[in-house]
Design an enzyme around this catalytic site. Sequence first.
Site, PDB file in Angstrom:
ATOM      1  N   CYS A   1       3.133  14.330  -9.679  1.00  0.00           N
ATOM      2  CA  CYS A   1       2.193  13.738  -8.988  1.00  0.00           C
ATOM      3  C   CYS A   1       1.666  14.946  -7.705  1.00  0.00           C
ATOM      4  O   CYS A   1       2.300  15.545  -7.013  1.00  0.00           O
ATOM      5  CB  CYS A   1       2.776  12.658  -8.082  1.00  0.00           C
ATOM      6  SG  CYS A   1       1.847  11.930  -6.865  1.00  0.00           S
TER       7      CYS A   1
ATOM      8  N   CYS B   1       2.914  13.620  -4.008  1.00  0.00           N
ATOM      9  CA  CYS B   1       4.287  13.618  -3.383  1.00  0.00           C
ATOM     10  C   CYS B   1       5.058  14.473  -4.369  1.00  0.00           C
ATOM     11  O   CYS B   1       6.306  14.716  -4.007  1.00  0.00           O
ATOM     12  CB  CYS B   1       4.729  12.335  -3.570  1.00  0.00           C
ATOM     13  SG  CYS B   1       4.917  11.276  -4.718  1.00  0.00           S
TER      14      CYS B   1
ATOM     15  N   GLU C   1       0.894  25.091 -26.347  1.00  0.00           N
ATOM     16  CA  GLU C   1       0.851  26.234 -25.773  1.00  0.00           C
ATOM     17  C   GLU C   1       0.413  26.236 -24.357  1.00  0.00           C
ATOM     18  O   GLU C   1      -0.003  25.262 -23.849  1.00  0.00           O
ATOM     19  CB  GLU C   1       0.152  27.127 -26.554  1.00  0.00           C
ATOM     20  CG  GLU C   1      -1.479  26.788 -26.314  1.00  0.00           C
ATOM     21  CD  GLU C   1      -2.112  27.759 -27.315  1.00  0.00           C
ATOM     22  OE1 GLU C   1      -1.987  28.811 -27.396  1.00  0.00           O
ATOM     23  OE2 GLU C   1      -2.999  27.030 -27.918  1.00  0.00           O
TER      24      GLU C   1
ATOM     25  N   ASP D   1       3.904  29.673 -27.452  1.00  0.00           N
ATOM     26  CA  ASP D   1       3.212  28.729 -28.334  1.00  0.00           C
ATOM     27  C   ASP D   1       4.335  28.180 -29.322  1.00  0.00           C
ATOM     28  O   ASP D   1       5.181  29.151 -29.946  1.00  0.00           O
ATOM     29  CB  ASP D   1       2.445  29.747 -28.934  1.00  0.00           C
ATOM     30  CG  ASP D   1       1.528  28.872 -30.085  1.00  0.00           C
ATOM     31  OD1 ASP D   1       0.274  29.194 -30.104  1.00  0.00           O
ATOM     32  OD2 ASP D   1       2.073  28.161 -30.922  1.00  0.00           O
TER      33      ASP D   1
ATOM     34  N   HIS E   1       3.084   4.005  -9.345  1.00  0.00           N
ATOM     35  CA  HIS E   1       3.077   5.181  -8.567  1.00  0.00           C
ATOM     36  C   HIS E   1       1.834   5.299  -7.927  1.00  0.00           C
ATOM     37  O   HIS E   1       1.388   5.453  -6.833  1.00  0.00           O
ATOM     38  CB  HIS E   1       3.552   6.215  -9.200  1.00  0.00           C
ATOM     39  CG  HIS E   1       3.798   7.374  -8.418  1.00  0.00           C
ATOM     40  ND1 HIS E   1       4.588   7.606  -7.549  1.00  0.00           N
ATOM     41  CD2 HIS E   1       3.174   8.618  -7.937  1.00  0.00           C
ATOM     42  CE1 HIS E   1       4.851   8.474  -6.761  1.00  0.00           C
ATOM     43  NE2 HIS E   1       3.787   9.326  -7.021  1.00  0.00           N
TER      44      HIS E   1
HETATM   45  N1  LIG Z   1      -7.176  23.810 -37.237  1.00  0.00           N
HETATM   46  C1  LIG Z   1      -5.925  23.285 -36.602  1.00  0.00           C
HETATM   47  C2  LIG Z   1      -5.015  24.094 -36.170  1.00  0.00           C
HETATM   48  C3  LIG Z   1      -3.968  23.294 -35.274  1.00  0.00           C
HETATM   49  N2  LIG Z   1      -4.106  22.304 -35.293  1.00  0.00           N
HETATM   50  C4  LIG Z   1      -2.710  21.369 -34.552  1.00  0.00           C
HETATM   51  C5  LIG Z   1      -1.586  21.444 -35.537  1.00  0.00           C
HETATM   52  C6  LIG Z   1      -0.752  22.494 -34.699  1.00  0.00           C
HETATM   53  O1  LIG Z   1       0.644  22.130 -35.249  1.00  0.00           O
HETATM   54  C7  LIG Z   1      -1.000  22.542 -33.319  1.00  0.00           C
HETATM   55  C8  LIG Z   1      -0.793  23.868 -32.796  1.00  0.00           C
HETATM   56  O2  LIG Z   1      -1.731  25.015 -33.525  1.00  0.00           O
HETATM   57  P1  LIG Z   1      -1.052  26.480 -33.778  1.00  0.00           P
HETATM   58  O3  LIG Z   1      -2.326  27.079 -33.899  1.00  0.00           O
HETATM   59  O4  LIG Z   1      -0.140  26.774 -32.507  1.00  0.00           O
HETATM   60  O5  LIG Z   1      -0.304  26.331 -34.960  1.00  0.00           O
HETATM   61  P2  LIG Z   1       1.319  25.830 -35.164  1.00  0.00           P
HETATM   62  O6  LIG Z   1       1.799  25.759 -33.979  1.00  0.00           O
HETATM   63  O7  LIG Z   1       1.242  24.795 -36.246  1.00  0.00           O
HETATM   64  O8  LIG Z   1       1.765  27.190 -36.044  1.00  0.00           O
HETATM   65  P3  LIG Z   1       2.360  28.521 -35.276  1.00  0.00           P
HETATM   66  O9  LIG Z   1       1.893  28.269 -34.100  1.00  0.00           O
HETATM   67  O10 LIG Z   1       3.632  28.748 -35.618  1.00  0.00           O
HETATM   68  O11 LIG Z   1       1.631  29.581 -36.202  1.00  0.00           O
HETATM   69  O12 LIG Z   1      -2.324  22.546 -33.300  1.00  0.00           O
HETATM   70  C9  LIG Z   1      -4.915  21.342 -35.964  1.00  0.00           C
HETATM   71  O13 LIG Z   1      -4.941  20.387 -35.538  1.00  0.00           O
HETATM   72  N3  LIG Z   1      -5.978  21.836 -36.348  1.00  0.00           N
HETATM   73 MG   LIG Z   2       1.892  26.771 -32.064  1.00  0.00          MG
END
Ligand SMILES: Nc1ccn([C@H]2C[C@H](O)[C@@H](COP(=O)(O)OP(=O)(O)OP(=O)(O)O)O2)c(=O)n1
Ligand SMILES: [Mg+2]
Length: 678
Positions: free
Chosen positions: A600, A603, A213, A121, A618
Amino acid sequence: MIVKGARVLDGSANAMMKGKGTEDDRPWQSYHTVYTTAKAGMELVDKEKVQRVVYEMSKGSKYFQNEERKEAFIKQKIDNLRIQCANLTQEDLAHYQKVADRRIVELEASRDLSRIWLHVDMDAFYAAVETLSNPTLKGKPMAVGSMSMLSTANYEARKFGVRAAMPGFIARKLCPELIFVPTDFKKYTYYSDLTRKVFGRYDPNFIAGSLDEAYLDITEVCRERNVKSEEIAQELRAGVYEETGLTCSAGVAPNRLLAKVCSDINKPNGQYVLPNDRMAVMTFVSSLPIRKIGGIGKVTEHILKGVFGINTCEQMLEKSSYICAFFSQSTADFFCSVGLGLGQTDSPQVRFRKSISSERTFSATKDEVLLHKKLEELAEMLSADMQKEGLSGRTLTLKLKTASFEVRTRAVTLQKYISSSEDILKHAKKLLQAELPISVRLIGLRVSQFNGDKCSAKSDPTQKTITNFITSGDVNRNCSSFPDVADHDFVSNAETDMSIDSRQTGQLDWRDPFDGNYLSDVDYQSCTVQKSDGVEEVQTSSNDATSSHYSGLTEVLGSTSYLGQVEGINVKNGSNLLEDERLDSCCQEKTMLWLNDYKCSLCGIELPPSFVEERLEHSDFHLAEKLQKEESSIHQKSVPSQSKGQKDGVTRQSKSKKQKLSQKEGSYTPIDYFFVKK
DNA sequence: GCGGATCAC
DNA sequence: TATGGTGATCCGC
Ligand SMILES: Nc1ccn([C@H]2C[C@H](O)[C@@H](COP(=O)(O)OP(=O)(O)OP(=O)(O)O)O2)c(=O)n1
Ligand SMILES: [Mg+2]
């Protein structure tokens, strides 16, 4: 299940009650937001202060009032459940304890410690990407979003209590120096692609969840290279940093549910390995707060804590008799499995989108001309999105959020499939008309029941489908699976039997998150088939003990991940024909997909989504190739159409549900039926 | 099939 | 001034 006198309310529940006068003195304590729940980078925040500020800024607002209304409703449900709980007799409890013990033994028997899963993540993803493009932001508190809503915040800002889903104006109150940066999805998608290339080195079939993630089955890599999972995690994180300049965190565990929990432990820029050892897992889970588990959100946490005094996963087992007494079997199984530290270890199946929607928030108005204009714009946006993917559907749902934040949905199912903005608008207008006059702050439109979807059709397992083709072609879990549903009915039969006020209790159900929601749009986009009529599902025959349902987010991701990565390009873009015919004619085994959104399926060439032109070329190449073959081999349509693939997929889904059900009735592998509802 | 709800990002 | 957008699923009707 008879309700009788003996009260057995457990003491810990009482411990949750607040002292007298507390609410009057510190009213903010009763305003439950998600902003104070544990989140990486927020360990040192003064939660009380944050809570107070949020309360002060929100108090009296329409939003706040609606939150209060919802909370009161939940509280009432909790009170009712507690009463039911207290009315359980010793006999009832003895009975449910037996049921629970038996179930736990079955679940334990399904434990699989043979796989090594890694969840990765990205750290403060959007914020980190923005900092890459503007290094002057480094070290300063910053958030991505607007004064109305933040998508995320960097770790400097989190020290002030600023976090995702918090309104910007409140964040600024918490941190006056906070820098606001508008969201730029293109950038995030670009960097997400880069990270996925690295993930592919360790597990070509990794399961992509949201943009930031993914889950990797590193069992083989560890074995082949004879290295520890810890080293793989280190290497992977270093690789991601090298390729992107972004840091990430990783969690390694015997199943996806736990891997997800682990990746959060040493975030940011850290990792945690939970060995494939039963005792290690049990110890880990024993003190783990249930809220850390994917799928257990604010409401579920409140209920479990408020009614049964459950705070940790271990307590899920201690209170297993109550859990079995009050929840549906699928829900009870899920909870108990959490207590055992079980999670999915198999390779997910691919699922396709079941709905597409578009919604917008604006300043509340009851001006009908204005509302119609908004509706028209939405219809156009939605129609455009649908055409990009060659979708048409027969159920249209209008969503309204009133000025007081109450949400209403109104739906119609049509005889024919629609996709044009005109058709959508025509029916949407009727739905809206019926609600007027009304003052709303949001309008949304959603289309579901796609052409090609089959509700309960049965598929012939022997039939060779694209799905099969892909699977054998080695797509596997890349295309992730959907979450199956998990929902539980929170209140169980017991409650029903006890005749509680149906108004309140009736709905205590909640869905389990495990399944489904985790996926983000992005994923979806990447997963969906573009320019195709149908979609197919890639499926693997996963028969893990743990069935797809329960594993929480993991599953969510896993199951949800629709794959974020499978992007199929298909041959014809059938505009709205009749379902079956069109479908059958259009696709063949040659359907091409972008696995994990970059490789892909036919391929193996790698082409990131940003290479739009190259991808088109492609796909044209493969299309031509396919057409050529088709011509030469005249009829021979042994392979079902793409749409068919989808149908099969759907079918499968229902099938699996049935299976679960039957298992339930019989006595079968447990996990498999988690979340199955009665 | 509809409507309300939870959850996740 | 101001509390998002997209998708999935469930259950009870
Ligand atoms: N309610 C939310 C939660 C997250 N996100 C978006 C922004 C984040 O950057 C991304 C990833 O979510 P994460 O929960 O993994 O949060 P972050 O990556 O920002 O922080 P961390 O993983 O370090 O806690 O999804 C969003 O738009 N709305
Ligand atoms: Mg995150």
